[in-house]
Structure formats: structure tokens, C-alpha cells
Design a protein around this motif. Structure first.
Motif, PDB file in Angstrom:
ATOM      1  N   LYS A   4      52.942  59.004  27.065  1.00  0.00           N
ATOM      2  CA  LYS A   4      52.017  58.073  27.705  1.00  0.00           C
ATOM      3  C   LYS A   4      50.691  58.787  27.960  1.00  0.00           C
ATOM      4  CE  LYS A   4      51.656  55.253  31.894  1.00  0.00           C
ATOM      5  NZ  LYS A   4      52.356  54.829  33.123  1.00  0.00           N
ATOM      6  N   ILE A   5      49.587  58.192  27.458  1.00  0.00           N
ATOM      7  CA  ILE A   5      48.261  58.795  27.574  1.00  0.00           C
ATOM      8  C   ILE A   5      47.294  57.779  28.167  1.00  0.00           C
ATOM      9  CG2 ILE A   5      46.305  59.755  26.271  1.00  0.00           C
ATOM     10  CD1 ILE A   5      48.340  60.787  24.235  1.00  0.00           C
ATOM     11  N   TYR A   6      46.504  58.241  29.137  1.00  0.00           N
ATOM     12  CA  TYR A   6      45.479  57.396  29.742  1.00  0.00           C
ATOM     13  C   TYR A   6      44.368  57.155  28.726  1.00  0.00           C
ATOM     14  CZ  TYR A   6      41.696  55.973  32.881  1.00  0.00           C
ATOM     15  OH  TYR A   6      40.669  55.290  33.480  1.00  0.00           O
ATOM     16  N   LEU A   7      44.029  55.876  28.480  1.00  0.00           N
ATOM     17  CA  LEU A   7      42.999  55.519  27.509  1.00  0.00           C
ATOM     18  C   LEU A   7      41.675  55.149  28.165  1.00  0.00           C
ATOM     19  CD1 LEU A   7      45.159  53.306  25.123  1.00  0.00           C
ATOM     20  CD2 LEU A   7      44.559  55.719  24.862  1.00  0.00           C
ATOM     21  N   GLY A   8      41.726  54.696  29.416  1.00  0.00           N
ATOM     22  CA  GLY A   8      40.532  54.267  30.122  1.00  0.00           C
ATOM     23  C   GLY A   8      40.888  53.173  31.095  1.00  0.00           C
ATOM     24  N   SER A   9      39.876  52.410  31.491  1.00  0.00           N
ATOM     25  CA  SER A   9      40.124  51.309  32.416  1.00  0.00           C
ATOM     26  C   SER A   9      39.315  50.098  31.987  1.00  0.00           C
ATOM     27  CB  SER A   9      39.758  51.715  33.845  1.00  0.00           C
ATOM     28  OG  SER A   9      38.390  52.050  33.915  1.00  0.00           O
ATOM     29  N   THR A  10      39.694  48.951  32.524  1.00  0.00           N
ATOM     30  CA  THR A  10      38.975  47.719  32.229  1.00  0.00           C
ATOM     31  C   THR A  10      38.722  46.951  33.516  1.00  0.00           C
ATOM     32  OG1 THR A  10      38.937  45.714  30.878  1.00  0.00           O
ATOM     33  CG2 THR A  10      41.075  46.373  31.750  1.00  0.00           C
ATOM     34  N   GLY A  11      37.515  46.418  33.620  1.00  0.00           N
ATOM     35  CA  GLY A  11      37.166  45.602  34.772  1.00  0.00           C
ATOM     36  C   GLY A  11      37.531  44.154  34.528  1.00  0.00           C
ATOM     37  N   VAL A  12      37.862  43.451  35.614  1.00  0.00           N
ATOM     38  CA  VAL A  12      38.218  42.033  35.534  1.00  0.00           C
ATOM     39  C   VAL A  12      37.441  41.295  36.615  1.00  0.00           C
ATOM     40  CG1 VAL A  12      40.072  40.354  35.848  1.00  0.00           C
ATOM     41  CG2 VAL A  12      40.505  42.459  34.593  1.00  0.00           C
ATOM     42  N   GLY A  15      39.862  37.195  36.900  1.00  0.00           N
ATOM     43  CA  GLY A  15      41.279  37.159  37.242  1.00  0.00           C
ATOM     44  C   GLY A  15      42.179  37.116  36.029  1.00  0.00           C
ATOM     45  N   GLN A  16      41.615  37.424  34.838  1.00  0.00           N
ATOM     46  CA  GLN A  16      42.373  37.364  33.591  1.00  0.00           C
ATOM     47  C   GLN A  16      41.948  38.491  32.657  1.00  0.00           C
ATOM     48  OE1 GLN A  16      42.741  32.963  32.315  1.00  0.00           O
ATOM     49  NE2 GLN A  16      40.725  33.198  33.222  1.00  0.00           N
ATOM     50  N   LEU A  17      42.836  38.849  31.763  1.00  0.00           N
ATOM     51  CA  LEU A  17      42.532  39.805  30.697  1.00  0.00           C
ATOM     52  C   LEU A  17      42.581  39.079  29.361  1.00  0.00           C
ATOM     53  CD1 LEU A  17      44.788  42.754  31.850  1.00  0.00           C
ATOM     54  CD2 LEU A  17      42.299  42.780  31.753  1.00  0.00           C
ATOM     55  N   LEU A  18      41.781  39.552  28.414  1.00  0.00           N
ATOM     56  CA  LEU A  18      41.792  39.010  27.057  1.00  0.00           C
ATOM     57  C   LEU A  18      42.149  40.136  26.104  1.00  0.00           C
ATOM     58  CD1 LEU A  18      41.117  36.906  24.832  1.00  0.00           C
ATOM     59  CD2 LEU A  18      38.757  37.730  24.965  1.00  0.00           C
ATOM     60  N   LEU A  19      43.174  39.916  25.301  1.00  0.00           N
ATOM     61  CA  LEU A  19      43.565  40.871  24.273  1.00  0.00           C
ATOM     62  C   LEU A  19      43.236  40.243  22.927  1.00  0.00           C
ATOM     63  CD1 LEU A  19      44.952  43.543  23.525  1.00  0.00           C
ATOM     64  CD2 LEU A  19      47.118  42.301  23.501  1.00  0.00           C
ATOM     65  N   THR A  20      42.283  40.851  22.201  1.00  0.00           N
ATOM     66  CA  THR A  20      41.849  40.305  20.916  1.00  0.00           C
ATOM     67  C   THR A  20      41.193  41.399  20.090  1.00  0.00           C
ATOM     68  OG1 THR A  20      40.672  38.467  19.866  1.00  0.00           O
ATOM     69  CG2 THR A  20      39.550  39.560  21.679  1.00  0.00           C
ATOM     70  N   ASP A  21      40.935  41.100  18.846  1.00  0.00           N
ATOM     71  CA  ASP A  21      40.156  41.971  17.972  1.00  0.00           C
ATOM     72  C   ASP A  21      38.680  41.759  18.327  1.00  0.00           C
ATOM     73  OD1 ASP A  21      38.570  42.878  15.741  1.00  0.00           O
ATOM     74  OD2 ASP A  21      40.360  42.788  14.493  1.00  0.00           O
ATOM     75  N   PRO A  22      37.910  42.811  18.546  1.00  0.00           N
ATOM     76  CA  PRO A  22      36.503  42.644  18.921  1.00  0.00           C
ATOM     77  C   PRO A  22      35.680  41.807  17.945  1.00  0.00           C
ATOM     78  CG  PRO A  22      37.161  44.917  19.193  1.00  0.00           C
ATOM     79  CD  PRO A  22      38.306  44.214  18.509  1.00  0.00           C
ATOM     80  N   CYS A  23      36.081  41.719  16.702  1.00  0.00           N
ATOM     81  CA  CYS A  23      35.296  40.936  15.741  1.00  0.00           C
ATOM     82  C   CYS A  23      35.330  39.443  16.047  1.00  0.00           C
ATOM     83  CB  CYS A  23      35.737  41.197  14.305  1.00  0.00           C
ATOM     84  SG  CYS A  23      37.272  40.393  13.826  1.00  0.00           S
ATOM     85  N   TYR A  24      36.257  39.006  16.908  1.00  0.00           N
ATOM     86  CA  TYR A  24      36.325  37.584  17.257  1.00  0.00           C
ATOM     87  C   TYR A  24      35.375  37.207  18.390  1.00  0.00           C
ATOM     88  CZ  TYR A  24      40.543  37.529  14.423  1.00  0.00           C
ATOM     89  OH  TYR A  24      41.443  37.652  13.408  1.00  0.00           O
ATOM     90  N   GLY A  66      44.193  39.044  40.787  1.00  0.00           N
ATOM     91  CA  GLY A  66      42.763  38.776  40.828  1.00  0.00           C
ATOM     92  C   GLY A  66      41.915  39.840  40.172  1.00  0.00           C
ATOM     93  N   ASP A  67      40.672  39.915  40.642  1.00  0.00           N
ATOM     94  CA  ASP A  67      39.687  40.814  40.059  1.00  0.00           C
ATOM     95  C   ASP A  67      39.966  42.262  40.447  1.00  0.00           C
ATOM     96  OD1 ASP A  67      38.608  38.437  39.288  1.00  0.00           O
ATOM     97  OD2 ASP A  67      36.963  38.465  40.732  1.00  0.00           O
ATOM     98  N   GLY A  68      39.405  43.169  39.661  1.00  0.00           N
ATOM     99  CA  GLY A  68      39.556  44.590  39.954  1.00  0.00           C
ATOM    100  C   GLY A  68      39.320  45.423  38.721  1.00  0.00           C
ATOM    101  N   VAL A  69      39.694  46.674  38.806  1.00  0.00           N
ATOM    102  CA  VAL A  69      39.613  47.618  37.680  1.00  0.00           C
ATOM    103  C   VAL A  69      41.024  48.137  37.447  1.00  0.00           C
ATOM    104  CG1 VAL A  69      38.625  49.769  36.840  1.00  0.00           C
ATOM    105  CG2 VAL A  69      37.245  48.237  38.260  1.00  0.00           C
ATOM    106  N   TYR A  70      41.498  48.010  36.220  1.00  0.00           N
ATOM    107  CA  TYR A  70      42.879  48.333  35.900  1.00  0.00           C
ATOM    108  C   TYR A  70      42.961  49.429  34.837  1.00  0.00           C
ATOM    109  CZ  TYR A  70      43.299  43.938  38.327  1.00  0.00           C
ATOM    110  OH  TYR A  70      43.194  42.948  39.262  1.00  0.00           O
ATOM    111  N   ILE A  89      48.439  46.684  36.473  1.00  0.00           N
ATOM    112  CA  ILE A  89      47.811  45.682  37.320  1.00  0.00           C
ATOM    113  C   ILE A  89      48.381  45.849  38.725  1.00  0.00           C
ATOM    114  CG2 ILE A  89      47.475  43.211  37.695  1.00  0.00           C
ATOM    115  CD1 ILE A  89      47.816  42.876  34.657  1.00  0.00           C
ATOM    116  N   GLN A  90      47.587  46.504  39.563  1.00  0.00           N
ATOM    117  CA  GLN A  90      48.044  46.789  40.931  1.00  0.00           C
ATOM    118  C   GLN A  90      46.962  46.528  41.922  1.00  0.00           C
ATOM    119  OE1 GLN A  90      49.861  50.651  41.233  1.00  0.00           O
ATOM    120  NE2 GLN A  90      50.420  50.615  39.103  1.00  0.00           N
TER     121      GLN A  90
END
Length: 90
Positions: A4-12, A15-24, A66-70, A89-90
């Protein structure tokens, strides 16, 4: 065993996350395949995003807290291939 390797974080902020290919996602003008409204659906279930050709192009997942940085982690096999993404998500 996977590593398990830390890749970074994402802001929200929706209240939702989107998983997609950036080209979309087009930031300079409205997207022909996914609209902002599609990405910001307000329901408690995950939503499969399908483009006008019927292709599955993403998933919207509510964070439930809800919102935050995960934090985002990847699990890799012994050969260094990414096998799993984990968003804490905590």
C-alpha cells in the motif's frame, strides 16, 4: 502480498467523488459526454455515468461524510502493477 502506497489526496466540495478518465472532462467548455449535473447528482447511491454512445465513462460516489480532503492509496503487486485504489473517507 500487495504493498500500500500513498498517492496523494483529493478535495471534495460537492460531497461526492468522481472516478473517470481525465479525457472525458473538458474544463474549457461544456462536455459533450458528461455534464456537471451528471457529476453532481444528489442521491445516496453511486451512479454509473454513461455517455451518448452507451459507454460507461465514470462513477459518482457520495462520500457520506460530506466535504473534505481524503487520502488516496494504491495497492501494488510484487511486480509493481497497480491492483487497487483506496480512498480513505473519514
Amino acid at each position: 502480498m500487495t504493498k500500500k502506497i500513498y498517492l496523494g489526496s483529493t478535495g471534495v466540495d460537492s460531497g461526492q467523488l468522481l472516478l473517470t478518465d481525465p479525457c472525458y472532462i473538458k474544463m474549457d467548455k461544456p462536455n459533450d459526454t458528461i455534464t456537471y449535473d451528471d457529476m453532481c447528482v444528489s442521491n445516496s447511491d453511486s451512479k454509473q455515468l454513461i455517455n451518448k454512445f452507451g459507454a460507461e465513462v465514470g462513477v459518482v460516489i457520495p462520500t457520506t461524510v460530506g466535504d473534505g480532503v481524503y487520502s488516496v492509496y494504491g495497492k501494488y503487486d510484487k511486480q509493481g502493477n497497480l491492483k487497487q485504489l483506496i480512498v480513505e473517507i473519514q
